[in-house]
Design a protein around this motif. Structure first.
Motif, PDB file in Angstrom:
ATOM      1  N   PHE A 178       0.828  -1.124   0.163  1.00 25.85           N
ATOM      2  CA  PHE A 178      -0.039  -0.364  -0.115  1.00 25.85           C
ATOM      3  C   PHE A 178       0.702   1.261  -0.005  1.00 25.85           C
ATOM      4  O   PHE A 178       0.368   2.350   0.243  1.00 25.85           O
ATOM      5  CB  PHE A 178      -0.918   0.025   1.202  1.00 25.85           C
ATOM      6  CG  PHE A 178      -2.101  -1.072   1.162  1.00 25.85           C
ATOM      7  CD1 PHE A 178      -3.372  -0.191   0.689  1.00 25.85           C
ATOM      8  CD2 PHE A 178      -2.117  -2.395   1.369  1.00 25.85           C
ATOM      9  CE1 PHE A 178      -4.387  -1.126   0.435  1.00 25.85           C
ATOM     10  CE2 PHE A 178      -3.062  -3.034   1.049  1.00 25.85           C
ATOM     11  CZ  PHE A 178      -4.585  -2.470   0.642  1.00 25.85           C
ATOM     12  N   THR A 200      -8.829  -1.733  -2.645  1.00 31.33           N
ATOM     13  CA  THR A 200      -8.413  -0.686  -1.978  1.00 31.33           C
ATOM     14  C   THR A 200      -9.235  -0.603  -0.592  1.00 31.33           C
ATOM     15  O   THR A 200      -9.604   0.682  -0.254  1.00 31.33           O
ATOM     16  CB  THR A 200      -8.384   0.720  -2.754  1.00 31.33           C
ATOM     17  OG1 THR A 200      -9.594   0.698  -3.398  1.00 31.33           O
ATOM     18  CG2 THR A 200      -7.061   0.682  -3.460  1.00 31.33           C
ATOM     19  N   ALA A 213      -4.972   4.938  -0.282  1.00 32.86           N
ATOM     20  CA  ALA A 213      -4.497   3.970  -1.417  1.00 32.86           C
ATOM     21  C   ALA A 213      -4.864   4.670  -2.627  1.00 32.86           C
ATOM     22  O   ALA A 213      -3.920   4.749  -3.475  1.00 32.86           O
ATOM     23  CB  ALA A 213      -5.050   2.519  -1.395  1.00 32.86           C
TER      24      ALA A 213
END
Lengths: 291, 291
Positions: A178, A200, A213
């Motif tokens: 991430f 995400t 993200a």
């Protein structure tokens, strides 16, 4: 591998606490099929009447056989149908094999590299998850057991599609998937017309991660768009994915629904209307990811 | 009205079993604010940091202050924006006031009749739910405490919009709001250009009810379409609604997004893109409700 059968008529309650410790989902299980500790995480597989087999890492649900198709179809087919001719695909994470199964439905695919950090996840999935079965033995599949964030750095201009099927950034081994640096490396590993997609996170409980993200992906691609899908056994049932394209393809304006209508393989969630609809974000989600 | 404070630092776990007894949601609460048994059902209101106040009937979650806007906006604004000039609206159920609050945002509305079977639900909501507050005291609102399935039968050609904000058919007092006969009476109570919308249950756990309600509504209107919305604290987070129109209005083809764009009241979930997107059903849902 342990194989404990519970007393008939009694049940095991699997409880997953969601982020923030505010609550979670509980599921009634019949048997605890598998428990192990790998160098990376604790792995469990349970069996239940309604959910089928349930696979968890460090106590966090990764998949249930009942609804994994919703997640895997949305993560995989949005980028796969956006690429004009996907031949070489990289899946990072996804050791349970669900994402690779969906990628292989596309007849243009010649090679799928799956980079999963934990070999024991793949072993357990192949033995216990019905949907994994022999999907990862397909001759087009190459399995690599490495840290995906390091693995991807060796490639430049190599893949048509990269799919990030990671665990949560707050649990297990998912955090390194991430980072801004990781998304940059993914962009560089893609060919010039390559497309990217990552899960995400949920947008109801752990919503900051979704926004973070999305912003980090957006910083590395000329276009990035978040989309949503239902995923009943994930926190809040409201899951986000972020699509990005190196050549600036817009996942709605440049989408060709004909390709989906003519697709021969069976799909249970994704279709040409769902593709477009998934990008229509509720107002509070729009605001959450606003720049 | 009881008002029990728990020991500081300790918490109450509110657990809701979903249908089929396969699992459910648990939420951490700080206080149990209200508990009562009306002639119809048990009513509870709890308080928590994350969800705000949580209102349940017979142990089934009706609303949480954290996500009720998702449900109420989707149930109310789809039919309200489809009607060219909604003046007189009937809400059946909805004793917590959330649906009426959304209806009143539409400036054309002259009268909202809310028919809730259980007066104690309204009393508890007005005292304990922040979002209810004084919304039901608006001079345009008329409250009726009766069985909605009987109440609606006295009207012919009366309402512009009818909204069914019921409890589950399998719990409490909601079953009579899911019959073929009831939907027929709703159709008759609508004016010729009237529109109808009902919550038609979750589509992951208790999916048979969604399909049944949809088919029964469809049998009474020239057009009926199911749509979906996220609703994290309802079973599976995947909630269905069914829109119907007496004059055959199609909720996608005949929808005017300009009306939504020009709307002055604040909305947090519903917008003109979400309206259209909600009708794009995943393939397994299409199949579930296929005739």
């Amino acid at each position: 591998m342990s194989d404990k059968e519970l007393t008939p008529g009694r049940h095991l309650i699997y409880m997953e606490w969601y982020s923030r410790d505010v609550g979670g989902l509980f599921m009634k299980m019949n048997r605890h099929l598998f428990a192990a500790k790998s160098p990376y995480q604790r792995i469990d597989i349970f069996e239940s009447d309604f959910y089928g087999r349930v696979f968890s890492l460090d106590g966090i649900t990764m998949t249930t056989e009942r609804d994994e198709f919703m997640y895997h179809e949305m993560l995989v087919h949005v980028p796969m149908f956006m690429h004009p001719n996907p031949k070489k695909v990289l899946v990072i994470g996804g050791g349970d094999g669900g994402s690779v199964r969906e990628v292989l439905k596309h007849p243009t695919v010649e090679k799928v590299v799956m980079c999963e950090i934990d070999e024991l996840v793949v072993k357990a999935a192949k033995e216990y998850l019905h949907y994994t079965a022999n999907k990862l033995d397909d001759p087009r599949v190459e399995l690599v057991f490495e840290d995906g964030s390091k693995f991807v750095k060796q490639f430049k201009n190599e893949f048509d599609v990269i799919i990030i099927d990671s665990t949560d950034p707050t649990a297990g081994q998912g955090g390194h998937l991430f980072t801004l640096e990781f998304y940059k490396a993914c962009s560089e590993a893609l060919k010039e017309d390559g497309v990217f997609c990552a899960q995400t996170e949920g947008i109801f409980y752990d919503y900051e991660w979704g926004a973070t993200a999305y912003r980090r992906i957006k910083a590395n691609f000329p276009i990035a768009k978040m989309y949503l899908g239902f995923m009943p056994t994930y926190p809040g049932g409201m899951w986000s994915y972020t699509f990005a394209s190196k050549a600036g393809l817009d996942p709605v304006k440049d989408f060709n629904p004909e390709k989906v209508r003519n697709f021969k393989e069976p799909l249970r969630y994704y279709n040409e209307e769902v593709h477009v609809a998934a990008f229509a974000l509720p107002t509070f989600v729009r605001k959450l990811i606003e720049d």
